[in-house]
Design a protein around this motif. Structure first.
Motif, mmCIF file in Angstrom:
data_model
loop_
_atom_site.group_PDB
_atom_site.id
_atom_site.type_symbol
_atom_site.label_atom_id
_atom_site.label_comp_id
_atom_site.label_asym_id
_atom_site.label_seq_id
_atom_site.Cartn_x
_atom_site.Cartn_y
_atom_site.Cartn_z
ATOM 1 N N UNK A 83 0.925 -0.935 -0.277
ATOM 2 C CA UNK A 83 0.204 -0.161 0.441
ATOM 3 C C UNK A 83 0.980 1.248 -0.038
ATOM 4 N N UNK A 84 1.483 0.592 -0.604
ATOM 5 C CA UNK A 84 2.562 2.791 -0.536
ATOM 6 C C UNK A 84 3.178 2.721 -1.822
ATOM 7 N N UNK A 85 2.961 4.236 -1.689
ATOM 8 C CA UNK A 85 3.565 4.745 -3.439
ATOM 9 C C UNK A 85 4.959 3.715 -4.136
ATOM 10 N N UNK A 86 4.081 4.606 -5.457
ATOM 11 C CA UNK A 86 4.912 3.457 -6.532
ATOM 12 C C UNK A 86 6.215 4.697 -7.103
ATOM 13 N N UNK A 87 7.086 4.494 -7.631
ATOM 14 C CA UNK A 87 8.320 5.299 -8.333
ATOM 15 C C UNK A 87 8.787 4.605 -8.840
ATOM 16 N N UNK A 88 9.259 4.408 -10.243
ATOM 17 C CA UNK A 88 10.598 3.673 -11.247
ATOM 18 C C UNK A 88 9.936 4.597 -12.358
ATOM 19 N N UNK A 89 11.496 4.812 -12.452
ATOM 20 C CA UNK A 89 12.036 4.868 -13.906
ATOM 21 C C UNK A 89 12.442 4.049 -14.643
ATOM 22 N N UNK A 90 11.169 3.856 -16.231
ATOM 23 C CA UNK A 90 11.388 3.056 -16.911
ATOM 24 C C UNK A 90 11.547 4.013 -18.437
ATOM 25 N N UNK A 91 11.684 2.705 -19.162
ATOM 26 C CA UNK A 91 11.628 3.349 -20.556
ATOM 27 C C UNK A 91 10.523 1.948 -21.073
ATOM 28 N N UNK A 92 9.288 3.039 -21.984
ATOM 29 C CA UNK A 92 8.208 2.291 -22.291
ATOM 30 C C UNK A 92 8.370 2.679 -24.155
ATOM 31 N N UNK A 93 7.574 2.157 -24.831
ATOM 32 C CA UNK A 93 7.886 1.996 -26.463
ATOM 33 C C UNK A 93 6.802 2.689 -26.909
ATOM 34 N N UNK A 94 7.186 3.550 -28.092
ATOM 35 C CA UNK A 94 6.645 4.726 -28.532
ATOM 36 C C UNK A 94 6.175 3.815 -29.728
ATOM 37 N N UNK A 95 4.891 3.871 -30.759
ATOM 38 C CA UNK A 95 4.702 4.015 -31.499
ATOM 39 C C UNK A 95 4.988 3.288 -32.973
ATOM 40 N N UNK A 96 6.454 3.986 -32.679
ATOM 41 C CA UNK A 96 6.721 4.133 -33.501
ATOM 42 C C UNK A 96 8.461 2.568 -33.363
ATOM 43 N N UNK A 97 8.233 2.569 -32.155
ATOM 44 C CA UNK A 97 9.099 1.094 -31.983
ATOM 45 C C UNK A 97 10.312 2.422 -31.137
ATOM 46 N N UNK A 98 10.689 2.973 -30.730
ATOM 47 C CA UNK A 98 11.456 3.508 -29.875
ATOM 48 C C UNK A 98 10.902 3.915 -28.602
ATOM 49 N N UNK A 99 11.745 3.688 -27.934
ATOM 50 C CA UNK A 99 11.393 3.490 -25.820
ATOM 51 C C UNK A 99 12.136 4.941 -25.349
ATOM 52 N N UNK A 100 11.386 6.046 -25.092
ATOM 53 C CA UNK A 100 11.940 6.875 -24.582
ATOM 54 C C UNK A 100 11.379 6.746 -22.318
ATOM 55 N N UNK A 101 12.429 6.933 -22.086
ATOM 56 C CA UNK A 101 12.238 7.086 -20.697
ATOM 57 C C UNK A 101 11.310 7.958 -20.000
ATOM 58 N N UNK A 102 10.686 7.507 -19.110
ATOM 59 C CA UNK A 102 9.514 8.056 -18.242
ATOM 60 C C UNK A 102 10.204 7.482 -17.171
ATOM 61 N N UNK A 103 9.149 8.084 -15.891
ATOM 62 C CA UNK A 103 9.145 8.342 -14.843
ATOM 63 C C UNK A 103 7.871 8.509 -14.260
ATOM 64 N N UNK A 104 7.334 6.810 -13.983
ATOM 65 C CA UNK A 104 5.901 6.829 -13.112
ATOM 66 C C UNK A 104 5.477 6.387 -11.728
ATOM 67 N N UNK A 105 4.622 7.387 -11.364
ATOM 68 C CA UNK A 105 4.824 7.247 -9.933
ATOM 69 C C UNK A 105 3.108 6.546 -10.117
ATOM 70 N N UNK A 106 2.994 6.088 -9.310
ATOM 71 C CA UNK A 106 1.342 6.000 -8.597
ATOM 72 C C UNK A 106 0.907 5.514 -6.887
ATOM 73 N N UNK A 107 0.124 6.222 -6.929
ATOM 74 C CA UNK A 107 -0.796 7.051 -5.271
ATOM 75 C C UNK A 107 -1.582 6.204 -5.524
#
Length: 815
Positions: free
Chosen positions: A502-526
């Motif tokens: 039940x704690x906050x989620x925070x992580x940095x990972x790469x997400x795939x774009x529609x054209x196949x390129x990956x970009x870094x995103x900081x994801x956080x969930x409360x």
């Protein structure tokens, strides 16, 4: 009477038979006497007349073929034969139906000479036009003539007891039937005999209530077996029934019966009925009882459940109803009338309720749900109703259909509640949700939500546009498909851990774009919590940090390069420090030795050549000697400052009062010369570097003795105490910690507060060296020593009034 129960006796046991028996002696005499002419003598004639008139059946048989010599009218009536049919013929020629049972007995009497008595002897006679089963009490008495050893015939005396036997059998059957009724009854029954209420019989059901076996109760008084009844009403009621001969009934009477397992409570429906004899007197009581304990207990439970349901429905503002589907009649609680906008006492019909349903919902929702319930048995819907004031309200109904054995619906039971507030809240929530979705779709960041279990269920437009997938596709295939393969395992691990804890989620990972390129995103969930403190949903965002991540990577590369440079510089610094250490050694030994020689030779010249020197020469020598002394003191102070920086920090538990005493002894000459007064509180015991604290106390007290005001003796006050970090006016103080302070206050010349930071710097002096001696290093040494003990030092001064130097040391447990 059954032949197996016949009594074969040598002497009669029946009083009736005794009274009807004939004396064999007259028969024997009659048989043996005759008149000379062969006619019957008067005695025989009298005997025959007696036999003829006897009220019992009598017959005389002769020989072993049992020829009938005579038979009286009573016998002829019994067997329904005429005298012509019997007399002079064998008995069995006229009565062949009795031969099987009677002939063996007659033969035995004839040959043994022993009489035979029969009681309730059963025989089938053909009389009155049909075969009949008859019962007799009889005597077969042998007749003897001249030879008393051999019988010549048999006289038979018989009394028909058919009616008595049949009555007795009927009575026995009646009694057996009665007992069977008692023992086989599904209700508990018992027979109590006499005024003592002796148990005659009890069936299994009654024995179960009593928790006794039949052998334990039969023949014993009721009160002896159940003494606990003495204090209950039942013994008195039984006595009253016995005395008044009136039936008594009771319903759901509570009784306590003792037995194996202790006293047990029963609820009984019972009847006490008197048993009458032929003369109308009461001989006993039949007790009939039905154990309704389960029924009463169940009803009490139902009543309690109903009370609880009533309380629950009142507390939840829930209405109840019961609809007869065939008649349309409905029974409802007062709360239902209130829901429809009426007073609680109002009684509404099913049609009236149906008419108040909103026209748009009546057919589409309510009627459809009703028809479905007749098939499925479950009735549920949410619809609008219109009150008399035309206000619209929402209701929720839940019900269950009860069917008969043919699955024909009979009744429908259910509840109803007003859900207007909830519907309005849902509408408001939907409005807020629409606003949220509109706002989320307008953001460039990714916005997504998940349920309490972590299943993603919403994605804003930015995320679907970026990924090239619809929200349904992401939800179906899983969000992990968008994550770079190298980041998937850790992303899933951290997300699962956040859901679990039940704690906050925070992580940095790469997400795939529609054209196949990956970009870094900081994801956080409360997590979002409901009113009960449970997680209801998760709200998350994903922020594009790709450019920042690349910049950070470049920065880290530069930091690594700079770190390498710092390592090189540090090595250079270490080498420089080593050189400084060597310089300190030289300063300590090699530099001080020439100075001492300069001072020594200058002193000798002044002493031996004083007369030969001009005044100017003497002045030069004095200046030279003073300069060398200042230089020597400067070297000593520099060594002390260096030592405070690099010396090994060995802490010992030390009484600071003893340290103060040592310093006062070392400065005793100066203290006496200046007439100084030093007062002190009781100082603490602390872990300190002993020689450094002596240097600290020495410098502070020496300063106070040196910077004294004109025409007044020095007064130095040393105080100790505790202070919270938040009260210390220094930048390095920790507000969450406690400190121990030691202050040194003097009445010297003081200083201007604007210069308080300068006085702790190396070579900084507020006065020229001609006014006050010193190198300007002493207070810098003090600050370094305090810092070595993780403390702080402050100074407060007022020109012409005095100065206070305060040392703040953290408590040992916090250091």
């Amino acid at each position: 009477m059954d032949k197996s129960k016949q009594s074969y006796q040598q002497t009669s046991e029946n009083g009736a038979i005794h009274s009807n028996e004939v004396n064999p002696a007259p028969a024997r005499a009659a048989a043996n006497s005759s008149a000379p002419d062969g006619s019957a003598p008067d005695g025989e004639s009298k005997f025959r007349n007696t036999v003829k008139q006897a009220p019992v059946g009598m017959i005389i048989l002769r020989g072993d073929d049992f020829v009938v010599e005579m038979a009286n009218d009573a016998y002829l009536h019994i067997v329904d034969r005429t005298e012509e049919q019997l007399v002079g013929k064998s008995l069995f020629a006229s009565l062949p139906e009795v031969r099987e049972h009677v002939e063996p007995i007659l033969l035995n009497v004839f040959h043994t000479g022993i009489a035979y008595h029969g009681n309730e002897f059963e025989v089938t006679l053909r009389r009155f036009g049909r075969p009949q089963i008859c019962y007799f009490n009889f005597v077969y008495q042998p007749l003897f003539d001249d030879n008393p050893a051999n019988a010549s015939g048999i006289i038979v005396v018989a009394t028909e007891v058919t009616q008595q036997v049949l009555s007795k059998q009927a009575l026995q059957r009646s009694e057996n039937h009665f007992r069977n009724l008692v023992t086989q009854s599904q209700f508990a029954k018992a027979i109590l005999k006499g005024p003592e209420l002796v148990i005659s019989i009890a069936n299994e059901s009654m024995l179960n209530i009593w928790r006794r076996s039949l052998d334990e109760v039969v023949g014993r008084r009721l009160i002896d077996i159940f003494p606990e009844l003495e204090e209950q009403k039942f013994i008195g009621l039984l006595n009253e029934v016995y005395q008044t001969a009136r039936i008594h009934r009771g319903n759901e009477a509570v009784t306590y019966v003792d037995g194996p397992g202790g006293l047990k409570r029963h609820y009984l429906d019972f009847q006490y009925a008197p048993i009458f004899e032929v003369d109308g007197s009461v001989s006993g009581i039949m007790v009939s009882a039905s154990d309704v304990t389960d029924k009463v207990t169940l009803r009490q439970q139902f009543a309690e459940a109903a009370d609880r349901l009533s309380l629950a429905t009142e507390g939840t503002r829930l209405a109840t109803w019961d609809l007869n589907i065939k008649t349309g009649q409905i029974i409802h609680s007062g709360r239902l009338a209130v829901i429809f906008g009426y007073d609680e006492t109002a009684v509404l019909s099913h049609r009236e309720m149906r008419d108040q349903v909103h026209p748009e919902d009546r057919q589409a929702i309510v009627e459809r749900a009703f028809q479905a319930a007749l098939q499925t048995g479950v009735y549920v819907y949410e619809a609008r109703i219109i009150h008399r004031d035309q206000s619209v309200h929402w209701i929720r109904t839940q019900g269950k259909v009860l069917f008969d054995e043919a699955h024909v619906p009979q009744r429908m039971l259910g509840t109803m509640m007003d859900i207007t507030d909830r519907k309005e809240s849902e509408l408001a929530l939907k409005t807020i949700e629409d606003k949220f979705r509109t706002l989320a779709d307008s953001l460039p960041q990714f916005v997504w939500t998940a349920d309490a279990n972590g299943n993603l269920n919403y994605f804003n437009r930015s995320m679907t546009n970026y990924s090239g997938h619809t929200g349904e596709e992401i939800e179906r295939s899983g969000w992990l498909q968008l994550v770079h393969p190298d980041d998937q395992e850790e992303s899933q691990l951290l997300w699962n851990e956040a859901i679990k804890e039940g704690t906050d989620f925070m992580f940095e990972h790469r997400l795939k774009r529609f054209d196949g390129e990956y970009r870094w995103y900081q994801c956080r969930a409360i997590p979002q919590y409901n009113a009960n403190g449970a997680i209801e949903m998760w709200v998350g965002t994903s922020l594009d940090i790709h450019d920042n991540r690349l910049f950070i990577d470049q920065l880290e590369t530069k930091v690594q390069e700079r770190t390498q440079q710092l390592i090189v510089a540090n090595n250079e610094l270490i080498r420089t420090n080593m050189e400084l250490a060597q310089f300190a050694y030289v300063a300590s030994h090699d530099l001080q030795e020439p100075l001492r020689k300069i001072q020594t030779f200058a002193t000798r010249i002044l002493e031996t050549e004083n007369a030969n020197l001009s005044e100017r020469g003497k002045d030069y020598f004095n200046r030279m000697q003073a300069s060398s002394t200042r230089m020597q003191q400067l070297i000593v102070d520099l060594l002390a400052f260096s030592r405070a920086n690099v010396a090994e920090k060995h802490f010992e538990s030390t009484d600071l009062n003893q340290v103060l005493q040592n310093v006062k002894e070392q400065l005793s000459d100066t203290i006496q010369a200046e007439n100084a007064i030093i007062t002190s509180d009781l100082l603490p015991v602390r872990d300190v570097i002993v020689y450094q604290f002596e240097q600290l106390f020495m410098n502070l007290i020496a300063n106070a003795l040196k910077f004294t005001g004109p025409d007044r003796a020095p007064v130095i006050e040393i105080r100790s105490g505790e202070v919270h970090g938040a009260a210390i006016p220094l930048a390095g103080a920790n507000a969450a910690r406690h400190y121990q302070y030691i202050s040194f206050t003097d009445n010297g010349i003081g200083f201007d507060p604007q210069f308080k930071d300068r006085i702790f710097q190396v070579f900084q002096r507020l006065h020229n060296r001609f006014s006050y001696e010193g190198t300007g290093i002493g207070l810098a040494i003090c600050k370094k020593i305090v810092e070595n003990h993780k403390g702080l030092i402050d100074a407060v001064g007022r020109p012409g009034i005095g100065s206070t130097f305060i040392i703040y040391l953290p408590f040992a447990a916090e250091s």
